[in-house]
Design a protein around this motif. Structure first.
Motif, PDB file in Angstrom:
ATOM      1  N   MET A 291       0.885 -16.528  15.505  1.00 43.36           N
ATOM      2  CA  MET A 291       1.703 -16.880  16.532  1.00 43.36           C
ATOM      3  C   MET A 291       0.986 -18.352  16.770  1.00 43.36           C
ATOM      4  SD  MET A 291       1.319 -13.982  19.377  1.00 43.36           S
ATOM      5  CE  MET A 291       1.584 -12.258  18.847  1.00 43.36           C
ATOM      6  N   ASP A 292       1.043 -19.410  15.959  1.00 48.04           N
ATOM      7  CA  ASP A 292       0.706 -20.735  16.229  1.00 48.04           C
ATOM      8  C   ASP A 292       1.747 -21.425  16.688  1.00 48.04           C
ATOM      9  OD1 ASP A 292       1.898 -20.348  13.622  1.00 48.04           O
ATOM     10  OD2 ASP A 292       0.293 -21.639  12.710  1.00 48.04           O
ATOM     11  N   ARG A 293       3.316 -21.017  16.440  1.00 44.68           N
ATOM     12  CA  ARG A 293       4.386 -21.818  16.678  1.00 44.68           C
ATOM     13  C   ARG A 293       4.918 -21.352  17.867  1.00 44.68           C
ATOM     14  NH1 ARG A 293       5.393 -24.503  11.828  1.00 44.68           N
ATOM     15  NH2 ARG A 293       7.173 -25.957  12.405  1.00 44.68           N
ATOM     16  N   ILE A 294       5.129 -22.303  18.883  1.00 41.19           N
ATOM     17  CA  ILE A 294       5.720 -22.149  20.293  1.00 41.19           C
ATOM     18  C   ILE A 294       6.981 -21.867  20.337  1.00 41.19           C
ATOM     19  CG2 ILE A 294       5.807 -23.089  22.678  1.00 41.19           C
ATOM     20  CD1 ILE A 294       3.370 -24.719  22.222  1.00 41.19           C
ATOM     21  N   PRO A 295       7.399 -20.744  20.731  1.00 44.35           N
ATOM     22  CA  PRO A 295       8.881 -20.241  20.561  1.00 44.35           C
ATOM     23  C   PRO A 295       9.744 -21.315  21.622  1.00 44.35           C
ATOM     24  CG  PRO A 295       7.940 -18.575  21.833  1.00 44.35           C
ATOM     25  CD  PRO A 295       6.641 -19.519  21.400  1.00 44.35           C
ATOM     26  N   ILE A 296      11.081 -21.494  21.235  1.00 47.63           N
ATOM     27  CA  ILE A 296      11.918 -22.312  21.687  1.00 47.63           C
ATOM     28  C   ILE A 296      13.087 -21.437  21.981  1.00 47.63           C
ATOM     29  CG2 ILE A 296      13.493 -24.487  21.831  1.00 47.63           C
ATOM     30  CD1 ILE A 296      11.499 -25.449  19.652  1.00 47.63           C
ATOM     31  N   LEU A 297      13.355 -21.339  23.290  1.00 48.23           N
ATOM     32  CA  LEU A 297      14.270 -20.467  23.907  1.00 48.23           C
ATOM     33  C   LEU A 297      15.593 -21.246  24.218  1.00 48.23           C
ATOM     34  CD1 LEU A 297      12.157 -18.039  26.107  1.00 48.23           C
ATOM     35  CD2 LEU A 297      13.085 -17.506  23.795  1.00 48.23           C
ATOM     36  N   LYS A 298      16.809 -20.484  24.319  1.00 48.57           N
ATOM     37  CA  LYS A 298      18.081 -21.424  24.516  1.00 48.57           C
ATOM     38  C   LYS A 298      18.812 -20.621  25.640  1.00 48.57           C
ATOM     39  CE  LYS A 298      22.260 -23.044  22.125  1.00 48.57           C
ATOM     40  NZ  LYS A 298      23.352 -22.096  22.761  1.00 48.57           N
ATOM     41  N   ILE A 299      19.113 -21.218  26.535  1.00 42.27           N
ATOM     42  CA  ILE A 299      19.938 -21.126  27.744  1.00 42.27           C
ATOM     43  C   ILE A 299      20.861 -21.829  27.919  1.00 42.27           C
ATOM     44  CG2 ILE A 299      19.775 -20.474  30.352  1.00 42.27           C
ATOM     45  CD1 ILE A 299      16.851 -20.592  30.316  1.00 42.27           C
ATOM     46  N   GLY A 300      22.156 -21.326  27.510  1.00 41.67           N
ATOM     47  CA  GLY A 300      23.425 -22.388  27.503  1.00 41.67           C
ATOM     48  C   GLY A 300      23.049 -23.607  26.679  1.00 41.67           C
ATOM     49  N   GLN A 301      23.329 -24.682  27.409  1.00 45.88           N
ATOM     50  CA  GLN A 301      22.879 -26.062  26.754  1.00 45.88           C
ATOM     51  C   GLN A 301      21.523 -26.764  26.812  1.00 45.88           C
ATOM     52  OE1 GLN A 301      25.205 -27.867  24.418  1.00 45.88           O
ATOM     53  NE2 GLN A 301      25.697 -25.756  24.550  1.00 45.88           N
TER      54      GLN A 301
ATOM     55  N   VAL B 174      16.987 -12.916  37.625  1.00 44.97           N
ATOM     56  CA  VAL B 174      16.233 -12.400  36.256  1.00 44.97           C
ATOM     57  C   VAL B 174      14.697 -13.047  36.036  1.00 44.97           C
ATOM     58  CG1 VAL B 174      16.372 -12.181  33.801  1.00 44.97           C
ATOM     59  CG2 VAL B 174      18.435 -11.988  35.239  1.00 44.97           C
ATOM     60  N   LEU B 175      13.910 -12.363  35.854  1.00 44.84           N
ATOM     61  CA  LEU B 175      12.484 -12.776  35.470  1.00 44.84           C
ATOM     62  C   LEU B 175      12.525 -12.798  34.178  1.00 44.84           C
ATOM     63  CD1 LEU B 175      10.499 -10.684  38.062  1.00 44.84           C
ATOM     64  CD2 LEU B 175      11.327 -12.932  38.196  1.00 44.84           C
ATOM     65  N   LEU B 176      11.768 -13.914  33.575  1.00 48.44           N
ATOM     66  CA  LEU B 176      11.714 -14.052  31.937  1.00 48.44           C
ATOM     67  C   LEU B 176      10.332 -14.340  31.764  1.00 48.44           C
ATOM     68  CD1 LEU B 176      12.693 -14.805  29.329  1.00 48.44           C
ATOM     69  CD2 LEU B 176      12.769 -17.121  29.930  1.00 48.44           C
ATOM     70  N   VAL B 177       9.821 -13.276  30.514  1.00 45.94           N
ATOM     71  CA  VAL B 177       8.469 -13.252  30.227  1.00 45.94           C
ATOM     72  C   VAL B 177       8.415 -13.521  28.624  1.00 45.94           C
ATOM     73  CG1 VAL B 177       6.310 -11.950  30.010  1.00 45.94           C
ATOM     74  CG2 VAL B 177       7.741 -11.653  31.998  1.00 45.94           C
ATOM     75  N   SER B 178       7.948 -14.776  28.451  1.00 50.80           N
ATOM     76  CA  SER B 178       7.902 -15.025  26.792  1.00 50.80           C
ATOM     77  C   SER B 178       6.400 -14.609  26.295  1.00 50.80           C
ATOM     78  CB  SER B 178       8.158 -16.600  26.993  1.00 50.80           C
ATOM     79  OG  SER B 178       7.996 -16.874  25.330  1.00 50.80           O
ATOM     80  N   ILE B 179       6.254 -13.793  25.309  1.00 47.96           N
ATOM     81  CA  ILE B 179       5.162 -13.387  25.067  1.00 47.96           C
ATOM     82  C   ILE B 179       4.804 -14.244  23.770  1.00 47.96           C
ATOM     83  CG2 ILE B 179       3.735 -11.382  24.053  1.00 47.96           C
ATOM     84  CD1 ILE B 179       4.881  -9.753  26.058  1.00 47.96           C
ATOM     85  N   GLN B 180       3.511 -14.954  23.874  1.00 53.52           N
ATOM     86  CA  GLN B 180       3.319 -15.844  22.828  1.00 53.52           C
ATOM     87  C   GLN B 180       1.850 -15.554  22.242  1.00 53.52           C
ATOM     88  OE1 GLN B 180       3.542 -19.850  23.995  1.00 53.52           O
ATOM     89  NE2 GLN B 180       5.628 -19.365  24.986  1.00 53.52           N
ATOM     90  N   ILE B 181       0.864 -14.885  23.082  1.00 52.33           N
ATOM     91  CA  ILE B 181      -0.472 -14.897  22.651  1.00 52.33           C
ATOM     92  C   ILE B 181      -0.700 -13.198  22.308  1.00 52.33           C
ATOM     93  CG2 ILE B 181      -1.398 -16.482  24.015  1.00 52.33           C
ATOM     94  CD1 ILE B 181      -1.988 -14.037  26.100  1.00 52.33           C
ATOM     95  N   ASP B 182      -1.585 -13.009  21.438  1.00 53.77           N
ATOM     96  CA  ASP B 182      -1.957 -11.460  21.004  1.00 53.77           C
ATOM     97  C   ASP B 182      -2.437 -10.957  22.359  1.00 53.77           C
ATOM     98  OD1 ASP B 182      -1.610 -11.679  18.113  1.00 53.77           O
ATOM     99  OD2 ASP B 182      -3.311 -13.075  17.962  1.00 53.77           O
TER     100      ASP B 182
ATOM    101  N   SER C 139      10.175 -13.379  20.402  1.00 51.46           N
ATOM    102  CA  SER C 139      10.349 -14.074  19.314  1.00 51.46           C
ATOM    103  C   SER C 139       9.026 -14.595  18.662  1.00 51.46           C
ATOM    104  CB  SER C 139      11.339 -15.101  19.392  1.00 51.46           C
ATOM    105  OG  SER C 139      10.998 -15.935  20.446  1.00 51.46           O
ATOM    106  N   ALA C 140       8.052 -14.773  19.362  1.00 51.84           N
ATOM    107  CA  ALA C 140       6.656 -15.388  18.753  1.00 51.84           C
ATOM    108  C   ALA C 140       5.987 -14.180  18.195  1.00 51.84           C
ATOM    109  CB  ALA C 140       5.913 -16.106  19.921  1.00 51.84           C
ATOM    110  N   VAL C 141       6.160 -12.951  18.739  1.00 49.47           N
ATOM    111  CA  VAL C 141       5.243 -11.980  18.017  1.00 49.47           C
ATOM    112  C   VAL C 141       5.713 -11.392  16.631  1.00 49.47           C
ATOM    113  CG1 VAL C 141       4.772  -9.345  18.685  1.00 49.47           C
ATOM    114  CG2 VAL C 141       5.062 -10.889  20.316  1.00 49.47           C
TER     115      VAL C 141
END
Lengths: 137, 137
Positions: free
Chosen positions: A1-11, B12-20, B50-52
């Motif tokens: 999990m070393d890469r930070i995810p990039i999310l897309k919301i519209g543009q 909408v609430l958004l949670v992005s899971i990036q850590i173990d 997406s980072a999991v």
């Protein structure tokens, strides 16, 4: 999990920073972001730092670099969710964030980017209108 | 940085899971989410994974617990950004995600929640219409 995810919301591309940033992960993030902006044609980047408790000049420089890179793809950058302690530290360190805009939270950041995109479209529309006039004069 | 930030996009609430995920951070996330849903009246929760890269029965149970808690606040839960390898592992482990919906990415997840919210409003509207008719019969 070393890469930070990039999310897309519209543009808009959204990056939520949750881990302590190492040199390597910052470089990877900058690369990934440039690729994603280029691939999606996004008009804005939002960096959420609500989980960031400590900043230093390294992180400050990262914001400026991301904003400068995004600019080259015609995208604006907004940093959102800054904690009060982080803001105070930035000021005490004398760090300015350069071309980086800031907003209180994600929703306000999205609003700013939406407004900038609308202004840009309007300006492009006006440019298109100008051209035939100049050709006639 | 041991608490996972919760972002808000509209309702909408958004949670992005990036850590173990450790037991402690999962418990904190469930608490924070319940508080945030209650405070904001959000109608949906999106968990981006997406980072999991690795899942086990513990994480599978976490999704189910968050979905069940959200339901009590009349909010739906969508898990988005699952990697192919993670999906295969879940099936091989025989884990079902219970009441949790899944979507390919954040945008599709937002679309699903928007549709569910619209359906719910319509259903509530119909209920309101029914009442006077029953009263007259």
């Amino acid at each position: 999990m070393d890469r930070i995810p990039i999310l897309k919301i519209g543009q808009v591309l959204l990056v939520s920073i949750q881990i302590d940033l190492q040199d390597q992960s910052v470089l990877a993030l900058q690369e990934d972001l440039a690729e994603q902006i280029s691939a999606t044609g996004a008009h804005g980047v939002i960096i959420d730092i609500s989980a960031v408790e400590i900043v230093d000049s390294f992180i400050g420089r990262m914001f400026a670099t991301i904003a400068a890179t995004s600019r080259l793809f015609d995208a604006d950058t907004v940093v959102v969710g800054m904690r009060p302690a982080v803001a105070i530290t930035l000021v005490e360190l004398g760090l300015t964030l350069g071309q980086v805009r800031t907003a209180l939270n994600l929703e306000k950041g999205l609003a700013i980017l939406g407004k900038l995109a609308a202004e840009r479209e309007l300006a492009e529309g006006l440019d298109d209108l100008d051209e035939p006039v100049q050709a006639n004069s």
